[in-house]
Design an enzyme around this catalytic site. Sequence first.
Site, PDB file in Angstrom:
ATOM      1  N   PRO A   2      33.281  83.587  38.432  1.00  0.00           N
ATOM      2  CA  PRO A   2      32.883  84.462  37.327  1.00  0.00           C
ATOM      3  C   PRO A   2      31.855  85.500  37.749  1.00  0.00           C
ATOM      4  CG  PRO A   2      32.890  82.169  36.638  1.00  0.00           C
ATOM      5  CD  PRO A   2      33.064  82.166  38.124  1.00  0.00           C
ATOM      6  N   GLU A   3      31.911  86.653  37.084  1.00  0.00           N
ATOM      7  CA  GLU A   3      30.937  87.717  37.337  1.00  0.00           C
ATOM      8  C   GLU A   3      29.703  87.478  36.467  1.00  0.00           C
ATOM      9  OE1 GLU A   3      32.331  90.886  38.971  1.00  0.00           O
ATOM     10  OE2 GLU A   3      34.271  89.959  39.321  1.00  0.00           O
ATOM     11  N   LYS A  51      24.668  84.728  38.593  1.00  0.00           N
ATOM     12  CA  LYS A  51      25.808  83.886  38.238  1.00  0.00           C
ATOM     13  C   LYS A  51      25.391  82.430  37.980  1.00  0.00           C
ATOM     14  CE  LYS A  51      28.922  86.747  40.995  1.00  0.00           C
ATOM     15  NZ  LYS A  51      29.996  86.764  42.025  1.00  0.00           N
TER      16      LYS A  51
END
Length: 256
Positions: A2-3, A51
């Site tokens: 995920p960003e 993150k």
Amino acid sequence: MPEGDTVFALARRLGTVLTGATLTRTDFRVPRWALTDLSGGRVTAVRSVGKHLFIDVERPSGTPVSIHSHLKMEGTWDVYRTGTAWRRPGHAARVVLHAGDTEAVGFDLGTLEVLDDPSTAVAHLGPDLLGDDWDPAAAVSNLAAHPDVPIGVALLDQRLLAGVGNIYRSEVCFLRRISPTTRTGDVDLPAVVDTCRTLLWANRARPVRCTTGVMVKGKELWVYGRDRRPCRRCGTAIVRSDLDSRATYTCPTCQP
């Protein structure tokens, strides 16, 4: 993986149901933390740093502690009403936090730990693109210190700036009209850093990530995932290639 905007949105969603709540039961399903009991603790904040996701808890004694997790490739957090069926199998759960009739479940988390000092988990990170203390000058300086590294590699180095993932590196490079393989020293770094911040900030609360400004399914991104499809700007076929073992997408015409 995920960003940063995904983890930011997740922290906001979890915070809506957990912040201010008292944990009635905790179930850590990893060996090192299996005996940890935070029941009776009050959740003071749910926050992201790059993150990384933190659930800050004040124990009944008043001592602060933080549940630190990193989603890596497969992880996620879901929220359920106690007694309802989970969307993922029980064996994938790494932690279950009960707060009254609500339970937050972390599935397939790449990292899960309970820390007295959560700052140690993120001390190595560069400036957080979505942080309250965002420092663009420091991010530019960090990148500039590695002039021979391809910009597409440098943008993913969380030690330089935190939050950019594989999607954003392709989109940012396209918008700045540079190839991801261009030397970082040959790039207008303030403009690149500003574009990174602008895109992540704009998407931090959106249900669907969009870099084109067109919130229509299939038209949200400029180049990422569009191998051999026409460039939205010039019509040239988008090219997929590998950079540091991860896919990157470019337009050969717009990004010479």
